[in-house]
Enzyme design. Structure first.
Site, PDB file in Angstrom:
ATOM      1  N   TYR A 212      41.344 -13.997  36.480  1.00 28.67           N
ATOM      2  CA  TYR A 212      39.974 -13.837  35.979  1.00 28.67           C
ATOM      3  C   TYR A 212      39.466 -15.152  35.411  1.00 28.67           C
ATOM      4  O   TYR A 212      40.237 -16.021  34.999  1.00 28.67           O
ATOM      5  CB  TYR A 212      39.898 -12.736  34.917  1.00 28.67           C
ATOM      6  CG  TYR A 212      40.562 -13.081  33.600  1.00 28.67           C
ATOM      7  CD1 TYR A 212      39.848 -13.695  32.566  1.00 28.67           C
ATOM      8  CD2 TYR A 212      41.907 -12.791  33.381  1.00 28.67           C
ATOM      9  CE1 TYR A 212      40.456 -14.003  31.358  1.00 28.67           C
ATOM     10  CE2 TYR A 212      42.521 -13.093  32.180  1.00 28.67           C
ATOM     11  CZ  TYR A 212      41.795 -13.700  31.170  1.00 28.67           C
ATOM     12  OH  TYR A 212      42.401 -14.016  29.975  1.00 28.67           O
ATOM     13  N   CYS A 213      38.141 -15.304  35.413  1.00 29.83           N
ATOM     14  CA  CYS A 213      37.484 -16.449  34.787  1.00 29.83           C
ATOM     15  C   CYS A 213      36.137 -15.964  34.252  1.00 29.83           C
ATOM     16  O   CYS A 213      35.909 -14.763  34.138  1.00 29.83           O
ATOM     17  CB  CYS A 213      37.333 -17.611  35.763  1.00 29.83           C
ATOM     18  SG  CYS A 213      36.371 -17.233  37.248  1.00 29.83           S
ATOM     19  N   THR A 214      35.243 -16.868  33.924  1.00 31.04           N
ATOM     20  CA  THR A 214      33.982 -16.475  33.292  1.00 31.04           C
ATOM     21  C   THR A 214      33.081 -15.675  34.225  1.00 31.04           C
ATOM     22  O   THR A 214      32.635 -14.574  33.890  1.00 31.04           O
ATOM     23  CB  THR A 214      33.224 -17.714  32.790  1.00 31.04           C
ATOM     24  OG1 THR A 214      34.083 -18.489  31.952  1.00 31.04           O
ATOM     25  CG2 THR A 214      31.982 -17.306  32.008  1.00 31.04           C
ATOM     26  N   GLY A 216      33.611 -15.856  37.970  1.00 31.91           N
ATOM     27  CA  GLY A 216      34.245 -15.633  39.259  1.00 31.91           C
ATOM     28  C   GLY A 216      34.439 -16.846  40.135  1.00 31.91           C
ATOM     29  O   GLY A 216      35.286 -16.839  41.035  1.00 31.91           O
ATOM     30  N   ILE A 241      34.432 -12.230  33.704  1.00 34.71           N
ATOM     31  CA  ILE A 241      34.339 -11.549  32.413  1.00 34.71           C
ATOM     32  C   ILE A 241      32.940 -10.995  32.179  1.00 34.71           C
ATOM     33  O   ILE A 241      32.771  -9.917  31.596  1.00 34.71           O
ATOM     34  CB  ILE A 241      34.726 -12.523  31.279  1.00 34.71           C
ATOM     35  CG1 ILE A 241      36.162 -13.014  31.461  1.00 34.71           C
ATOM     36  CG2 ILE A 241      34.563 -11.865  29.912  1.00 34.71           C
ATOM     37  CD1 ILE A 241      36.513 -14.219  30.614  1.00 34.71           C
TER      38      ILE A 241
END
EC number: 1.14.-.-
Length: 367
Positions: A212-214, A216, A241
């Site tokens: 996961y990241c901020t 995508g 997220i």
């Protein structure tokens, strides 16, 4: 600025520069005087773009009319945008994107929290890559990305004993918020992150990887990179997220993300969970407030509680606080390195260094 329902039009006859020409004070004053709300959003797409310079100039001219503010990177490989737009122009902006086949049906990630002051100016830059990853894209299949998971699916897979949750962000981002039991690489940059990931996940090629990241975009490249290195079950949180927070709220799901989501704009963060999981780098008190050091020659990002902010006048160290009180000319000399060749002003892992400095020196001397 156009009123709601009116399509914004350029009325002036003189050709305007295709870049910002105003200082921060003027820009901030303009933003404060706006009597309408703004919507902060982000989007990206990997797509081959032709005539990038011409496209950049066209977008700047068109988006300036719509009142767009933000940071947008375009490259031969695609577009990566974080921006705010007057809410009454959002539909016009959508139509503008849809008018180009490369940007049609773009998925927006709408900010979880929005004070309408996320950006001061429109900054649209041409880059070699829309995310600096340091990779040779010709060496592997960048389109062979991980499986996209919804928030509900991500939560479900987290319960699998064979799953490994991996944060694909920098250490200062994950410090204030992350998923439960996630691997948190201590990297300063995405380029460094990719190298560290292979080290941390060595021998776990048959595990289920949940990335996961901020928003995508980093997972797109990181998941393809892991699959290239033999990882067989690579998955990524669809929309990052930001989309996770919206889906959890809309569906009444349990949020497994603890703390706040770091964002790269004037807000610096948005609340996802109610927990404060980080500490002030100077005194150790519970705090998740990111600030930039008030010393113009430093301006490093670090976590500082209100008490330490008052004590150190918003500076990260006593050295920076002392510099803050020097004459302006002397400060300029220091920033140029004339009086401080071995200065402490460095962004590379400066945040943990600040913490170590205060816990190891100041606290020890006070006992």
């Amino acid at each position: 600025m156009a009123n709601q329902g009116d399509f914004p039009k350029r009325t002036e006859t003189k050709k305007r520069p295709l870049h910002n020409i105003y200082g921060k004070e003027i820009l901030r004053k303009r933003l404060e005087e706006e009597n309408f709300s703004r919507t902060t959003l982000s989007f990206y797409r990997y797509v081959i773009l032709e005539n990038v310079q011409e496209l950049r100039d066209q977008l700047y001219a068109e988006w300036e009319i719509l009142g767009v503010l933000g940071r947008i990177y375009i490259a031969r490989e695609g577009i990566n945008a974080q921006l705010s737009i007057p809410s009454h122009n959002l539909d016009f902006f959508r139509k503008n994107l849809d008018s180009r086949n490369q940007f049609k049906d773009m998925q927006f990630k709408i900010a979880v929290e929005d004070d309408s002051k996320s950006f001061l100016k429109l900054d649209l830059k041409i880059k070699k890559k829309i995310v600096a990853d340091g990779l040779n894209d010709d060496a592997f299949d960048v389109t062979n990305v991980g499986k996209h998971l919804s928030a509900e699916e991500f939560n479900l897979h987290m319960e699998d004993e064979n799953s490994i949750v991996v944060d694909v962000r920098n250490h200062y981002e994950s410090e204030i918020g992350h998923f439960e039991n996630a691997i948190l690489p201590q990297s300063d940059t995405f380029r460094e992150e990719l190298r560290i990931l292979l080290e941390l996940l060595n021998g776990k090629e048959n595990h289920k990887i949940l990335m996961y990241c901020t928003g995508g975009i980093r997972c797109e490249k990181a998941s393809a990179w892991l699959k290239h290195h033999g990882y067989k079950d690579v998955n990524q949180l669809h929309g990052g997220i930001i989309s996770y927070a919206h889906e959890v709220s809309q569906k009444g799901l349990e949020s497994k993300f603890k703390g706040k989501n770091f964002v790269f704009d004037g807000r610096l963060q948005e609340a996802i969970g109610n927990e404060v999981i980080s500490s002030c780098h100077q005194c150790g008190a519970k705090c998740d407030r990111h600030v930039n050091c008030e010393n113009p020659g430093c301006h490093v990002l670090f976590i500082q509680c209100p008490s330490c902010s008052e004590k150190f006048e918003g500076c990260c160290t006593l050295e920076c606080q002392n510099v803050l009180h020097l004459p302006k000319e002397k400060q300029k000399e220091i920033r140029k390195g004339k009086l401080n060749e071995n200065r402490f002003f460095s962004k590379s892992k400066i945040r943990p260094k600040i913490s170590e400095l205060y816990h190891g020196i100041l606290f020890k001397s006070s006992k």
